[in-house]
Scaffold this motif. Structure first.
Motif, PDB file in Angstrom:
ATOM      1  N   LEU A   9     -99.904 130.942 -13.707  1.00  0.00           N
ATOM      2  CA  LEU A   9     -98.597 131.017 -14.366  1.00  0.00           C
ATOM      3  C   LEU A   9     -98.698 131.705 -15.730  1.00  0.00           C
ATOM      4  CD1 LEU A   9     -97.126 127.506 -13.468  1.00  0.00           C
ATOM      5  CD2 LEU A   9     -96.382 129.733 -12.579  1.00  0.00           C
ATOM      6  N   LEU A  10     -99.790 131.467 -16.442  1.00  0.00           N
ATOM      7  CA  LEU A  10     -99.968 132.129 -17.733  1.00  0.00           C
ATOM      8  C   LEU A  10    -100.124 133.638 -17.567  1.00  0.00           C
ATOM      9  CD1 LEU A  10    -102.309 129.575 -19.517  1.00  0.00           C
ATOM     10  CD2 LEU A  10    -100.046 130.300 -20.305  1.00  0.00           C
ATOM     11  N   LEU A  11    -100.726 134.063 -16.471  1.00  0.00           N
ATOM     12  CA  LEU A  11    -100.942 135.493 -16.243  1.00  0.00           C
ATOM     13  C   LEU A  11     -99.746 136.180 -15.579  1.00  0.00           C
ATOM     14  CD1 LEU A  11    -104.658 135.355 -15.044  1.00  0.00           C
ATOM     15  CD2 LEU A  11    -103.785 135.875 -17.334  1.00  0.00           C
ATOM     16  N   ALA A  12     -98.795 135.408 -15.088  1.00  0.00           N
ATOM     17  CA  ALA A  12     -97.638 135.955 -14.375  1.00  0.00           C
ATOM     18  C   ALA A  12     -96.603 136.458 -15.379  1.00  0.00           C
ATOM     19  CB  ALA A  12     -97.054 134.904 -13.434  1.00  0.00           C
ATOM     20  N   TRP A  13     -96.703 137.711 -15.744  1.00  0.00           N
ATOM     21  CA  TRP A  13     -95.819 138.312 -16.737  1.00  0.00           C
ATOM     22  C   TRP A  13     -94.364 138.377 -16.269  1.00  0.00           C
ATOM     23  CZ3 TRP A  13     -98.702 140.805 -13.205  1.00  0.00           C
ATOM     24  CH2 TRP A  13     -98.074 141.776 -12.433  1.00  0.00           C
ATOM     25  N   PHE A  14     -94.140 138.288 -14.979  1.00  0.00           N
ATOM     26  CA  PHE A  14     -92.810 138.472 -14.412  1.00  0.00           C
ATOM     27  C   PHE A  14     -91.986 137.186 -14.375  1.00  0.00           C
ATOM     28  CE2 PHE A  14     -96.086 138.042 -11.203  1.00  0.00           C
ATOM     29  CZ  PHE A  14     -95.665 136.925 -10.498  1.00  0.00           C
ATOM     30  N   LEU A  15     -92.590 136.057 -14.687  1.00  0.00           N
ATOM     31  CA  LEU A  15     -91.844 134.798 -14.687  1.00  0.00           C
ATOM     32  C   LEU A  15     -91.087 134.629 -15.992  1.00  0.00           C
ATOM     33  CD1 LEU A  15     -94.413 132.361 -13.052  1.00  0.00           C
ATOM     34  CD2 LEU A  15     -92.456 133.463 -11.991  1.00  0.00           C
ATOM     35  N   GLY A  16     -90.076 133.809 -15.978  1.00  0.00           N
ATOM     36  CA  GLY A  16     -89.246 133.585 -17.164  1.00  0.00           C
ATOM     37  C   GLY A  16     -89.987 132.837 -18.269  1.00  0.00           C
ATOM     38  N   ARG A  17     -89.389 132.843 -19.436  1.00  0.00           N
ATOM     39  CA  ARG A  17     -89.980 132.206 -20.631  1.00  0.00           C
ATOM     40  C   ARG A  17     -90.159 130.703 -20.448  1.00  0.00           C
ATOM     41  NH1 ARG A  17     -92.441 135.581 -23.361  1.00  0.00           N
ATOM     42  NH2 ARG A  17     -92.397 134.304 -25.190  1.00  0.00           N
ATOM     43  N   ARG A  18     -89.295 130.089 -19.658  1.00  0.00           N
ATOM     44  CA  ARG A  18     -89.391 128.634 -19.479  1.00  0.00           C
ATOM     45  C   ARG A  18     -90.737 128.249 -18.874  1.00  0.00           C
ATOM     46  NH1 ARG A  18     -86.374 127.088 -23.099  1.00  0.00           N
ATOM     47  NH2 ARG A  18     -84.178 127.436 -22.831  1.00  0.00           N
ATOM     48  N   TRP A  19     -91.234 129.045 -17.912  1.00  0.00           N
ATOM     49  CA  TRP A  19     -92.536 128.741 -17.316  1.00  0.00           C
ATOM     50  C   TRP A  19     -93.640 128.811 -18.362  1.00  0.00           C
ATOM     51  CZ3 TRP A  19     -93.114 126.112 -13.183  1.00  0.00           C
ATOM     52  CH2 TRP A  19     -92.161 126.167 -12.172  1.00  0.00           C
ATOM     53  N   LEU A  20     -93.558 129.786 -19.241  1.00  0.00           N
ATOM     54  CA  LEU A  20     -94.552 129.908 -20.309  1.00  0.00           C
ATOM     55  C   LEU A  20     -94.477 128.694 -21.233  1.00  0.00           C
ATOM     56  CD1 LEU A  20     -96.711 131.465 -21.844  1.00  0.00           C
ATOM     57  CD2 LEU A  20     -94.857 132.717 -22.993  1.00  0.00           C
ATOM     58  N   GLN A  21     -93.284 128.262 -21.545  1.00  0.00           N
ATOM     59  CA  GLN A  21     -93.119 127.096 -22.406  1.00  0.00           C
ATOM     60  C   GLN A  21     -93.660 125.836 -21.741  1.00  0.00           C
ATOM     61  OE1 GLN A  21     -88.915 127.299 -23.124  1.00  0.00           O
ATOM     62  NE2 GLN A  21     -89.130 128.821 -24.747  1.00  0.00           N
ATOM     63  N   VAL A  22     -93.377 125.660 -20.455  1.00  0.00           N
ATOM     64  CA  VAL A  22     -93.848 124.473 -19.733  1.00  0.00           C
ATOM     65  C   VAL A  22     -95.371 124.458 -19.680  1.00  0.00           C
ATOM     66  CG1 VAL A  22     -93.946 123.383 -17.450  1.00  0.00           C
ATOM     67  CG2 VAL A  22     -91.763 124.133 -18.374  1.00  0.00           C
ATOM     68  N   VAL A  23     -95.964 125.582 -19.294  1.00  0.00           N
ATOM     69  CA  VAL A  23     -97.423 125.631 -19.170  1.00  0.00           C
ATOM     70  C   VAL A  23     -98.095 125.458 -20.531  1.00  0.00           C
ATOM     71  CG1 VAL A  23     -99.389 127.085 -18.545  1.00  0.00           C
ATOM     72  CG2 VAL A  23     -97.394 126.998 -17.064  1.00  0.00           C
ATOM     73  N   SER A  24     -97.562 126.096 -21.556  1.00  0.00           N
ATOM     74  CA  SER A  24     -98.208 125.977 -22.867  1.00  0.00           C
ATOM     75  C   SER A  24     -98.088 124.558 -23.426  1.00  0.00           C
ATOM     76  CB  SER A  24     -97.669 127.019 -23.852  1.00  0.00           C
ATOM     77  OG  SER A  24     -96.292 126.901 -24.037  1.00  0.00           O
ATOM     78  N   VAL A  25     -96.968 123.876 -23.202  1.00  0.00           N
ATOM     79  CA  VAL A  25     -96.856 122.496 -23.689  1.00  0.00           C
ATOM     80  C   VAL A  25     -97.771 121.568 -22.878  1.00  0.00           C
ATOM     81  CG1 VAL A  25     -94.875 121.559 -22.399  1.00  0.00           C
ATOM     82  CG2 VAL A  25     -95.251 120.880 -24.747  1.00  0.00           C
ATOM     83  N   LEU A  26     -97.920 121.834 -21.577  1.00  0.00           N
ATOM     84  CA  LEU A  26     -98.878 121.047 -20.782  1.00  0.00           C
ATOM     85  C   LEU A  26    -100.305 121.250 -21.293  1.00  0.00           C
ATOM     86  CD1 LEU A  26     -97.525 121.497 -17.140  1.00  0.00           C
ATOM     87  CD2 LEU A  26     -97.491 119.412 -18.536  1.00  0.00           C
ATOM     88  N   ALA A  27    -100.634 122.471 -21.671  1.00  0.00           N
ATOM     89  CA  ALA A  27    -101.963 122.745 -22.220  1.00  0.00           C
ATOM     90  C   ALA A  27    -102.164 122.016 -23.554  1.00  0.00           C
ATOM     91  CB  ALA A  27    -102.164 124.251 -22.392  1.00  0.00           C
ATOM     92  N   VAL A  28    -101.136 122.000 -24.397  1.00  0.00           N
ATOM     93  CA  VAL A  28    -101.208 121.269 -25.666  1.00  0.00           C
ATOM     94  C   VAL A  28    -101.465 119.791 -25.398  1.00  0.00           C
ATOM     95  CG1 VAL A  28     -99.865 120.485 -27.662  1.00  0.00           C
ATOM     96  CG2 VAL A  28     -99.828 122.899 -27.015  1.00  0.00           C
ATOM     97  N   ILE A  29    -100.720 119.227 -24.463  1.00  0.00           N
ATOM     98  CA  ILE A  29    -100.879 117.804 -24.131  1.00  0.00           C
ATOM     99  C   ILE A  29    -102.278 117.536 -23.581  1.00  0.00           C
ATOM    100  CG2 ILE A  29    -100.096 115.983 -22.558  1.00  0.00           C
ATOM    101  CD1 ILE A  29     -97.245 117.242 -22.867  1.00  0.00           C
ATOM    102  N   GLU A  30    -102.753 118.425 -22.699  1.00  0.00           N
ATOM    103  CA  GLU A  30    -104.083 118.231 -22.115  1.00  0.00           C
ATOM    104  C   GLU A  30    -105.175 118.262 -23.176  1.00  0.00           C
ATOM    105  OE1 GLU A  30    -106.935 119.966 -18.573  1.00  0.00           O
ATOM    106  OE2 GLU A  30    -105.349 121.265 -19.344  1.00  0.00           O
ATOM    107  N   PHE A  31    -105.164 119.268 -24.044  1.00  0.00           N
ATOM    108  CA  PHE A  31    -106.226 119.368 -25.052  1.00  0.00           C
ATOM    109  C   PHE A  31    -106.110 118.297 -26.129  1.00  0.00           C
ATOM    110  CE2 PHE A  31    -106.463 123.673 -23.274  1.00  0.00           C
ATOM    111  CZ  PHE A  31    -107.752 123.564 -22.784  1.00  0.00           C
TER     112      PHE A  31
END
Length: 130
Positions: free
Chosen positions: A70-92
């Motif tokens: 999902l992080l590498l999928a440039w064609f997806l909307g901004r919401r996916w980037l926000q969801v994945v990045s916040v999940l990464a923040v929570i994980e780390f």
């Protein structure tokens, strides 16, 4: 120098985190026993009351692999980037809070910073485009 001015800071962060998640997801799925050391004893007791530690790590690997894609999928909307990045923040943040200080703590602090920066950038980009 013109090339550097055209590169958005989001992309080095997405590429770095994306490939890191693909690598760790693959390794977690195919070599789960190599990751037993990374799970705190108290958490492994909770996990093993529900499923095997191997299955948990393989599911974690699938999740991380998907996050990387999902992080590498440039064609997806901004919401996916926000969801994945916040999940990464929570994980780390969870890793740093619940596993304590160890030989790889420095790496997790850097990854937390990268994920947080990506989340902030994604919010600003979303806000600026509205």
């Amino acid at each position: 120098m013109n090339f550097v001015s055209k590169v958005k800071p989001e992309w080095p962060l997405r590429l770095g985190l994306g490939f890191m998640y693909i690598y760790s997801g693959y390794d977690l799925f195919y070599h789960p026993t190599s990751w037993y050391w990374a799970i705190p004893k108290w958490f492994s007791q909770i996990v093993t009351s529900i499923a095997t530690l191997e299955l948990y790590l393989q599911l974690q690997g699938v999740g991380e692999f998907i996050m990387g894609c999902l992080l590498l999928a440039w064609f997806l909307g901004r919401r996916w980037l926000q969801v994945v990045s916040v999940l990464a923040v929570i994980e780390f943040a969870g890793i740093l809070i619940f596993t304590g200080i160890g030989p790889i703590t420095f790496r997790d602090i850097g990854l937390l910073g990268a994920a947080l920066a990506l989340f902030i950038i994604s919010l600003k980009s979303d806000f600026n485009s509205a």
